[in-house]
Design an enzyme around this catalytic site. Structure first.
Site, PDB file in Angstrom:
ATOM      1  CD  GLU A   1      -2.277   1.509   2.688  1.00  0.00           C
ATOM      2  OE1 GLU A   1      -3.681   0.490   2.879  1.00  0.00           O
ATOM      3  OE2 GLU A   1      -2.115   2.317   3.201  1.00  0.00           O
TER       4      GLU A   1
ATOM      5  CG  HIS B   1      -7.161   2.287  -0.632  1.00  0.00           C
ATOM      6  ND1 HIS B   1      -6.750   2.993   0.906  1.00  0.00           N
ATOM      7  CD2 HIS B   1      -6.235   1.539  -1.380  1.00  0.00           C
ATOM      8  CE1 HIS B   1      -5.735   1.447   0.656  1.00  0.00           C
ATOM      9  NE2 HIS B   1      -5.724   0.495   0.027  1.00  0.00           N
TER      10      HIS B   1
ATOM     11  NE  ARG C   1     -17.751   5.206   7.378  1.00  0.00           N
ATOM     12  CZ  ARG C   1     -17.319   5.634   8.530  1.00  0.00           C
ATOM     13  NH1 ARG C   1     -18.257   4.628   9.484  1.00  0.00           N
ATOM     14  NH2 ARG C   1     -16.164   5.932   9.019  1.00  0.00           N
ATOM     15  N   GLY C   2     -14.951   4.908   4.402  1.00  0.00           N
ATOM     16  CA  GLY C   2     -13.989   5.830   4.478  1.00  0.00           C
ATOM     17  C   GLY C   2     -13.546   6.568   5.552  1.00  0.00           C
ATOM     18  CG  ASP C   3     -10.364   7.519   7.713  1.00  0.00           C
ATOM     19  OD1 ASP C   3     -10.552   5.933   8.521  1.00  0.00           O
ATOM     20  OD2 ASP C   3      -9.319   7.535   7.187  1.00  0.00           O
TER      21      ASP C   3
ATOM     22  CG  HIS D   1     -14.562  -0.165  12.823  1.00  0.00           C
ATOM     23  ND1 HIS D   1     -15.115   1.137  12.520  1.00  0.00           N
ATOM     24  CD2 HIS D   1     -13.910  -0.115  11.568  1.00  0.00           C
ATOM     25  CE1 HIS D   1     -15.537   2.009  11.932  1.00  0.00           C
ATOM     26  NE2 HIS D   1     -14.580   1.469  11.103  1.00  0.00           N
TER      27      HIS D   1
ATOM     28  CG  ASP E   1     -17.185  -6.449  13.528  1.00  0.00           C
ATOM     29  OD1 ASP E   1     -17.987  -5.782  13.560  1.00  0.00           O
ATOM     30  OD2 ASP E   1     -16.133  -6.455  14.020  1.00  0.00           O
TER      31      ASP E   1
HETATM   32  P1  FAD Z   1     -17.705  -0.888   6.363  1.00  0.00           P
HETATM   33  O1  FAD Z   1     -18.178  -1.287   6.107  1.00  0.00           O
HETATM   34  O2  FAD Z   1     -18.917   1.001   7.331  1.00  0.00           O
HETATM   35  O3  FAD Z   1     -17.878  -1.023   8.378  1.00  0.00           O
HETATM   36  C1  FAD Z   1     -17.147  -0.259   9.723  1.00  0.00           C
HETATM   37  C2  FAD Z   1     -17.426  -1.308  10.841  1.00  0.00           C
HETATM   38  O4  FAD Z   1     -18.667  -1.436  10.992  1.00  0.00           O
HETATM   39  C3  FAD Z   1     -17.522  -2.879  10.249  1.00  0.00           C
HETATM   40  O5  FAD Z   1     -16.379  -3.497  10.434  1.00  0.00           O
HETATM   41  C4  FAD Z   1     -18.170  -3.451  11.051  1.00  0.00           C
HETATM   42  O6  FAD Z   1     -17.824  -2.926  12.511  1.00  0.00           O
HETATM   43  C5  FAD Z   1     -19.853  -1.893  10.966  1.00  0.00           C
HETATM   44  N1  FAD Z   1     -20.454  -1.820  10.896  1.00  0.00           N
HETATM   45  C6  FAD Z   1     -21.226  -1.499   9.966  1.00  0.00           C
HETATM   46  N2  FAD Z   1     -22.317  -1.470   8.895  1.00  0.00           N
HETATM   47  C7  FAD Z   1     -22.409  -2.503   9.189  1.00  0.00           C
HETATM   48  C8  FAD Z   1     -23.160  -3.154  10.048  1.00  0.00           C
HETATM   49  N3  FAD Z   1     -24.280  -2.702   8.683  1.00  0.00           N
HETATM   50  N4  FAD Z   1     -24.040  -4.880   9.920  1.00  0.00           N
HETATM   51  C9  FAD Z   1     -22.793  -4.853  11.217  1.00  0.00           C
HETATM   52  N5  FAD Z   1     -21.838  -4.291  11.265  1.00  0.00           N
HETATM   53  C10 FAD Z   1     -21.521  -3.104  10.617  1.00  0.00           C
HETATM   54  N6  FAD Z   1      -9.636   5.189   4.938  1.00  0.00           N
HETATM   55  C11 FAD Z   1      -9.983   6.439   4.230  1.00  0.00           C
HETATM   56  O7  FAD Z   1      -9.948   7.554   3.920  1.00  0.00           O
HETATM   57  N7  FAD Z   1      -9.256   6.078   2.999  1.00  0.00           N
HETATM   58  C12 FAD Z   1      -8.176   4.943   2.791  1.00  0.00           C
HETATM   59  O8  FAD Z   1      -7.780   4.779   1.492  1.00  0.00           O
HETATM   60  C13 FAD Z   1      -8.805   3.712   3.496  1.00  0.00           C
HETATM   61  N8  FAD Z   1      -7.404   2.883   2.979  1.00  0.00           N
HETATM   62  C14 FAD Z   1      -8.163   1.713   3.966  1.00  0.00           C
HETATM   63  C15 FAD Z   1      -6.819   0.437   3.842  1.00  0.00           C
HETATM   64  C16 FAD Z   1      -7.791  -0.667   5.197  1.00  0.00           C
HETATM   65  C17 FAD Z   1      -6.670  -2.420   4.223  1.00  0.00           C
HETATM   66  C18 FAD Z   1      -8.177  -0.589   5.914  1.00  0.00           C
HETATM   67  C19 FAD Z   1      -8.536  -1.820   7.069  1.00  0.00           C
HETATM   68  C20 FAD Z   1      -8.757   0.727   6.145  1.00  0.00           C
HETATM   69  C21 FAD Z   1      -8.490   1.332   5.278  1.00  0.00           C
HETATM   70  N9  FAD Z   1      -9.561   3.065   5.860  1.00  0.00           N
HETATM   71  C22 FAD Z   1      -9.478   4.243   4.549  1.00  0.00           C
HETATM   72  C23 FAD Z   1     -10.492   2.756   7.007  1.00  0.00           C
HETATM   73  C24 FAD Z   1     -11.298   2.926   6.839  1.00  0.00           C
HETATM   74  O9  FAD Z   1     -12.410   3.743   6.165  1.00  0.00           O
HETATM   75  C25 FAD Z   1     -12.783   3.688   8.569  1.00  0.00           C
HETATM   76  O10 FAD Z   1     -12.151   2.615   8.957  1.00  0.00           O
HETATM   77  C26 FAD Z   1     -13.491   3.379   8.279  1.00  0.00           C
HETATM   78  O11 FAD Z   1     -13.946   3.660   9.133  1.00  0.00           O
HETATM   79  C27 FAD Z   1     -14.230   2.430   8.269  1.00  0.00           C
HETATM   80  O12 FAD Z   1     -14.516   1.990   6.739  1.00  0.00           O
HETATM   81  P2  FAD Z   1     -15.325   0.770   6.023  1.00  0.00           P
HETATM   82  O13 FAD Z   1     -14.695  -0.064   4.381  1.00  0.00           O
HETATM   83  O14 FAD Z   1     -14.076  -0.451   6.828  1.00  0.00           O
HETATM   84  O15 FAD Z   1     -16.508   0.926   6.655  1.00  0.00           O
END
Ligand code: FAD
Length: 298
Positions: A16, A76, A106-108, A158, A167
């Site tokens: 990455e 990403h 979903r993103g930060d 998370h 999760d």
């Molecule tokens: P979600 O899919 O919303 O999940 C986050 C957590 O919320 C899940 O693990 C779960 O515990 C819970 N959750 C959400 N919806 C549900 C549901 N319907 N049912 C049950 N549980 C649920 N961020 C950036 O901004 N830019 C990047 O480039 C970036 N790269 C990343 C790369 C990796 C490998 C990782 C692990 C993270 C990265 N992030 C990045 C951070 C990430 O965007 C954040 O952690 C964000 O808060 C969650 O994204 P997600 O896609 O996991 O979200």
């Protein structure tokens, strides 16, 4: 060629990187990327800034990877701050540029907004983005989009985790929507990843889960990474880094090598290395693991 997911093949690796913020950093990144590409990773993923803030820079770097190196670029993509129509347009833009592989996130939250204050209803979920990518691909002429969709996984949960079971169901739902691999958040102990994968398999997940690893170089970086992982930093490594004056890349490399050995012995098909835009430490890890053939720096 990707060998991810086949238990009978040699362990693979991927990297990455993130877009550079200054011209000097871009020069250094170009140099690092050439070394990373020469190592022959399965893919190199490029991060996307919070709120879509690095859209142009992310696409530039992906283009550079595609046009100036032999590696497969993975974009990403995050939903926070973008409407469905904007995301659809963004995805077509990536596909038009020859970028076919995505990490659907979903993103930060926007800068300054704590995760607990962010309303998830304000953004498409990573599941909806996974579905949207599949939909956008399906609408394009055949053979113009043949890439993969990855999603994020959190071995230690998370901040939004409701339960471990929820999760895992969430991960399985994204596989059903078209995800073909998951990439994990950082963690420090092999059993955290191995236990998570075992439970995910029991919950019905079949796609590979790539462990995300980062050889830290400073005590400050270790503290930051621990915050991201939501876990205390390994006290031994932290103490050693502090005793060495704060900067000691060889300690981070040794810790990552040890962790990776346990993961590989436990069945991890591949390791995903967070490079922090430097090649030295991650290539040192791969060299120690004897995964570099031939060693590009030998
Ligand atoms: P979600 O899919 O919303 O999940 C986050 C957590 O919320 C899940 O693990 C779960 O515990 C819970 N959750 C959400 N919806 C549900 C549901 N319907 N049912 C049950 N549980 C649920 N961020 C950036 O901004 N830019 C990047 O480039 C970036 N790269 C990343 C790369 C990796 C490998 C990782 C692990 C993270 C990265 N992030 C990045 C951070 C990430 O965007 C954040 O952690 C964000 O808060 C969650 O994204 P997600 O896609 O996991 O979200």
């Amino acid at each position: 060629m990707s060998l991810i997911g086949s238990p009978s093949t040699a362990t693979r690796f991927s990297f990455e990187v993130f877009p550079a913020r200054t011209a000097a950093a871009a020069l250094a990144l170009g140099h690092a990327v050439q070394h990373l590409a020469a190592a022959g990773p399965d893919f190199v993923s490029v991060t996307y800034g919070a709120n879509g803030s690095s859209r142009a820079e992310t696409l530039d770097l992906l283009r550079y990877l595609r046009e100036q190196t032999g590696v497969l670029p993975m974009a990403h993509v995050t939903t926070v701050g973008s409407s469905r129509a904007e995301l659809r347009e963004l995805l077509h833009g990536f596909l038009d540029a020859g970028i076919h592989d995505f990490l659907a996130l979903r993103g930060d939250p926007p800068r300054g907004v704590p995760e607990q204050d962010f309303d998830p209803a304000d953004a498409l979920s990573s599941l909806e983005l996974t579905e949207l990518i599949a939909e956008v691909r399906a609408a394009r002429p055949p053979l113009t989009s043949v890439g993969r969709i990855a999603v994020a996984a959190y071995p230690n949960g998370h901040p939004r985790s409701r339960s471990r079971a929820a999760d895992l169901d969430w991960l399985v739902a994204r596989e059903q929507a078209g995800a073909s691999m998951a990439i994990s958040q950082l963690f420090f102990r092999a059993e955290e990843y191995l236990g998570f994968v075992e439970e995910a398999r029991a919950a019905g997940l079949t796609i590979p889960v790539l462990p995300g690893l980062m050889p830290v170089t400073t005590d400050r970086q270790l503290r930051r990474v621990a915050e991201l992982a939501g876990q205390p930093a390994p006290p031994g490594l932290l103490a050693e880094l502090e005793a060495a004056g704060g900067y000691a890349p060889e300690l981070g490399v040794a810790h990552t090598v040890e962790l990776a050995r346990e993961l590989i012995a436990g069945g991890a098909p591949s390791v995903h290395l967070y490079t922090f835009n430097r090649h030295e430490a991650v290539l040192a890890v791969l060299r120690e693991l004897r995964l570099l053939t031939p060693d590009p720096l030998a």
